[in-house]
Design a protein around this motif. Structure first.
Motif, PDB file in Angstrom:
ATOM      1  N   PRO A   1     -10.696  -6.189  15.966  1.00  0.00           N
ATOM      2  CA  PRO A   1      -9.712  -5.446  16.752  1.00  0.00           C
ATOM      3  C   PRO A   1      -8.891  -4.445  15.943  1.00  0.00           C
ATOM      4  CG  PRO A   1      -9.043  -7.738  16.516  1.00  0.00           C
ATOM      5  CD  PRO A   1     -10.446  -7.646  15.994  1.00  0.00           C
ATOM      6  N   ALA A   2      -8.621  -4.754  14.661  1.00  0.00           N
ATOM      7  CA  ALA A   2      -7.691  -3.900  13.908  1.00  0.00           C
ATOM      8  C   ALA A   2      -8.167  -2.453  13.884  1.00  0.00           C
ATOM      9  CB  ALA A   2      -7.505  -4.421  12.489  1.00  0.00           C
TER      10      ALA A   2
ATOM     11  N   VAL B   1     -13.862  -3.487   8.645  1.00  0.00           N
ATOM     12  CA  VAL B   1     -12.650  -4.225   8.294  1.00  0.00           C
ATOM     13  C   VAL B   1     -11.758  -3.400   7.372  1.00  0.00           C
ATOM     14  CG1 VAL B   1     -11.730  -6.332   7.275  1.00  0.00           C
ATOM     15  CG2 VAL B   1     -13.862  -6.411   8.548  1.00  0.00           C
ATOM     16  N   CYS B   2     -12.287  -3.123   6.190  1.00  0.00           N
ATOM     17  CA  CYS B   2     -11.448  -2.571   5.133  1.00  0.00           C
ATOM     18  C   CYS B   2     -10.867  -1.193   5.441  1.00  0.00           C
ATOM     19  CB  CYS B   2     -12.224  -2.539   3.832  1.00  0.00           C
ATOM     20  SG  CYS B   2     -13.101  -4.082   3.519  1.00  0.00           S
TER      21      CYS B   2
ATOM     22  N   ALA C   1      -9.674  -0.049   7.918  1.00  0.00           N
ATOM     23  CA  ALA C   1      -8.493  -0.152   8.775  1.00  0.00           C
ATOM     24  C   ALA C   1      -7.207  -0.199   7.953  1.00  0.00           C
ATOM     25  CB  ALA C   1      -8.594  -1.397   9.659  1.00  0.00           C
ATOM     26  N   ALA C   2      -7.305  -0.674   6.721  1.00  0.00           N
ATOM     27  CA  ALA C   2      -6.102  -0.872   5.913  1.00  0.00           C
ATOM     28  C   ALA C   2      -5.651   0.395   5.192  1.00  0.00           C
ATOM     29  CB  ALA C   2      -6.348  -1.980   4.890  1.00  0.00           C
ATOM     30  N   PHE C   3      -6.518   1.391   5.092  1.00  0.00           N
ATOM     31  CA  PHE C   3      -6.221   2.527   4.228  1.00  0.00           C
ATOM     32  C   PHE C   3      -6.132   3.840   4.989  1.00  0.00           C
ATOM     33  CE2 PHE C   3      -7.753  -0.733   1.499  1.00  0.00           C
ATOM     34  CZ  PHE C   3      -7.017  -0.589   0.325  1.00  0.00           C
TER      35      PHE C   3
ATOM     36  N   CYS D   1     -15.493  -0.898  -0.676  1.00  0.00           N
ATOM     37  CA  CYS D   1     -15.824  -1.071   0.732  1.00  0.00           C
ATOM     38  C   CYS D   1     -15.046  -0.109   1.607  1.00  0.00           C
ATOM     39  CB  CYS D   1     -15.513  -2.495   1.124  1.00  0.00           C
ATOM     40  SG  CYS D   1     -13.827  -2.924   0.668  1.00  0.00           S
ATOM     41  N   HIS D   2     -14.328   0.806   1.011  1.00  0.00           N
ATOM     42  CA  HIS D   2     -13.507   1.728   1.794  1.00  0.00           C
ATOM     43  C   HIS D   2     -13.178   2.914   0.903  1.00  0.00           C
ATOM     44  CE1 HIS D   2     -10.743  -0.454  -0.771  1.00  0.00           C
ATOM     45  NE2 HIS D   2     -10.003   0.627  -0.725  1.00  0.00           N
TER      46      HIS D   2
ATOM     47  N   LEU E   1       0.814  -1.213   0.000  1.00  0.00           N
ATOM     48  CA  LEU E   1       0.000   0.000   0.000  1.00  0.00           C
ATOM     49  C   LEU E   1       0.852   1.269   0.000  1.00  0.00           C
ATOM     50  CD1 LEU E   1      -2.858  -1.154   2.373  1.00  0.00           C
ATOM     51  CD2 LEU E   1      -2.903  -0.936  -0.104  1.00  0.00           C
TER      52      LEU E   1
ATOM     53  N   GLY F   1      -6.353   0.785  15.719  1.00  0.00           N
ATOM     54  CA  GLY F   1      -5.880   1.910  14.926  1.00  0.00           C
ATOM     55  C   GLY F   1      -6.594   3.224  15.202  1.00  0.00           C
TER      56      GLY F   1
END
Ligand SMILES: [Zn+2]
Lengths: 280, 122
Positions: free
Chosen positions: A217-218, A188-189, A191-193, A157-158, A76, A222
């Motif tokens: 939890p992620a 969920v998603c 959290a990654a971006f 989704c994000h 990423l 964060g």
């Protein structure tokens, strides 16, 4: 040969490979050529697990014929770079950005409506909203003294940093101090971006259950703030406040948590005062 | 599900690295997925073959190394794996900890066959 996983990394690690100095499966900082010798899935003592696409036959003759290209790249990285640029752009203008994440239906839009109403005339705000459903949320947020921009996420989704970068200068005009980014309803998603926000705010409505932080939890790890919403429904749904706070604080010790109802206004004062201070 | 866009980003990096290294056919991709990365390894395993279709990585095997969350304790200094759901020091139990591992999403390496080797092997 490494006894932990059978890799070709030689060196100090003997049978006592729980020694953290045996750090290969775990950081591969040296990127040594590293040929695994495995079943479909196996675990290491440190908890890392390797797995492989099911149904794929691992041909070792193929392994030997192949050469390895070490990449070692953050997947990423492009998003992270754009996010950093967004943050720098906001910093130059003295704008604080919050990325609001939650499950669908946790009351993000209503909280934003009431927040904009309460901050109107005190702190200039701007909103970027990324809900999947048409522009319904954007319409609900308009006419409250804050520029609003809808991002059409279609089936995504994000939100990502590029989408934010494209509309930042349109929505954040002179005088804006707070930017709210209403992410897509999903725990969920997002959290990654990184979007370039200063803080992720995770919302949890009392109708969702006290154990949500343990299941996702992620996003709680964060987040810089949690907001428990729909407090007016707490009695009706048998909300176990202590259990919820315990769940939040087990995955994120010390996470500051607001508890409020945007509908009745209960608990809103503390949230608004927090935002006013954040905007200075 | 965002794993498809992540798989596409990963493939883009993989194919750029492949070209920089002289080309060939990718037979394996190795990726590290932290448990706090927000990426579901199973969904990624599903998405990668889709993203790889029609590229030099079509049919490549995906190897996922799952990386647990680890925290560093501000009290005793130990670094320990998180025992979910309690994000605290596994050594002294303090909850003043910093996440030091588990957020990564890294493309580690590619195993590549040259066209000649692919012919020989096939
Ligand atoms: Zn400790």
């Amino acid at each position: 040969m490494c006894e932990t996983c059978g890799c070709g990394q030689s060196g100090s690690a003997g049978p006592t490979s729980q020694d953290p100095s045996h750090d290969h499966g775990h950081s591969h900082d040296g990127y040594e050529p590293h040929v695994h010798d495995h079943a479909l899935s196996h675990s290491h003592d440190d908890g890392t697990t390797h797995s492989h696409g099911a149904g794929v036959v691992n041909s070792h003759s193929q392994d030997r014929a192949a050469r390895r290209i070490e990449v070692g790249a953050d997947v990423l990285a492009a998003n992270a770079e754009l996010a950093a640029r967004n943050r720098a752009w906001l910093n130059e203008r003295g704008v604080v950005a919050f990325n609001l994440v939650s499950s669908p239906g946790s009351g993000k839009t209503l909280l934003l409506e009431r927040t904009l109403d309460r901050l109107r005339g005190r702190v200039r705000c701007a909103v970027i909203t990324g809900d999947v459903r048409t522009d319904r949320d954007a319409r609900r947020l308009e006419g409250r003294g804050a520029p609003v921009r809808q991002i059409e996420t279609l089936s995504a989704c994000h939100l990502n940093a590029d989408q934010i970068a494209r509309c930042l200068s349109e929505v954040v005009d002179e005088g804006v101090r707070l930017l709210f980014i209403e992410n897509v309803g999903n725990l969920v998603c997002p959290a990654a971006f990184d979007l370039g926000e200063h803080m992720k705010v995770v919302l949890l409505s009392v109708t969702e259950g006290e154990d949500k932080p343990l299941k996702y939890p992620a996003v709680f790890v964060g987040a810089g703030l949690a907001v428990i919403t729909k407090l007016d429904l707490a009695a009706a749904v048998g909300w176990d406040r202590a259990a919820a706070l315990q769940a939040i604080r087990s995955v994120h010790p010390g996470l500051f948590t607001f508890e409020l109802s945007a509908r009745t206004g209960e608990g809103m004062d503390a949230w608004i005062e927090y935002l006013v201070k954040a905007a200075v | 599900m965002h794993e498809l866009s992540i798989a596409e980003a990963m493939l883009e990096q993989a194919l750029a690295a492949l070209r920089a290294a002289g080309g060939g056919r990718v037979v394996r991709l190795r990726v590290r997925v932290g448990e706090l990365s927000g990426v579901d390894p199973d969904a990624l395993a599903f998405a990668v073959p889709v993203a790889a279709r029609g590229t030099e990585a079509e049919g490549a095997q995906l190897e996922v190394v799952r990386c647990p969350a680890r925290v560093e304790c501000e009290v005793c200094g130990a670094t320990t794996a998180v025992e979910w759901p309690d994000v605290r020091c596994g050594h002294c139990g303090a909850d003043r900890v910093r996440i030091v591992d588990g957020r990564q999403l890294r493309l580690e390496s590619l195993d590549v066959e040259t066209p000649a080797a692919a012919l020989d092997g096939g």
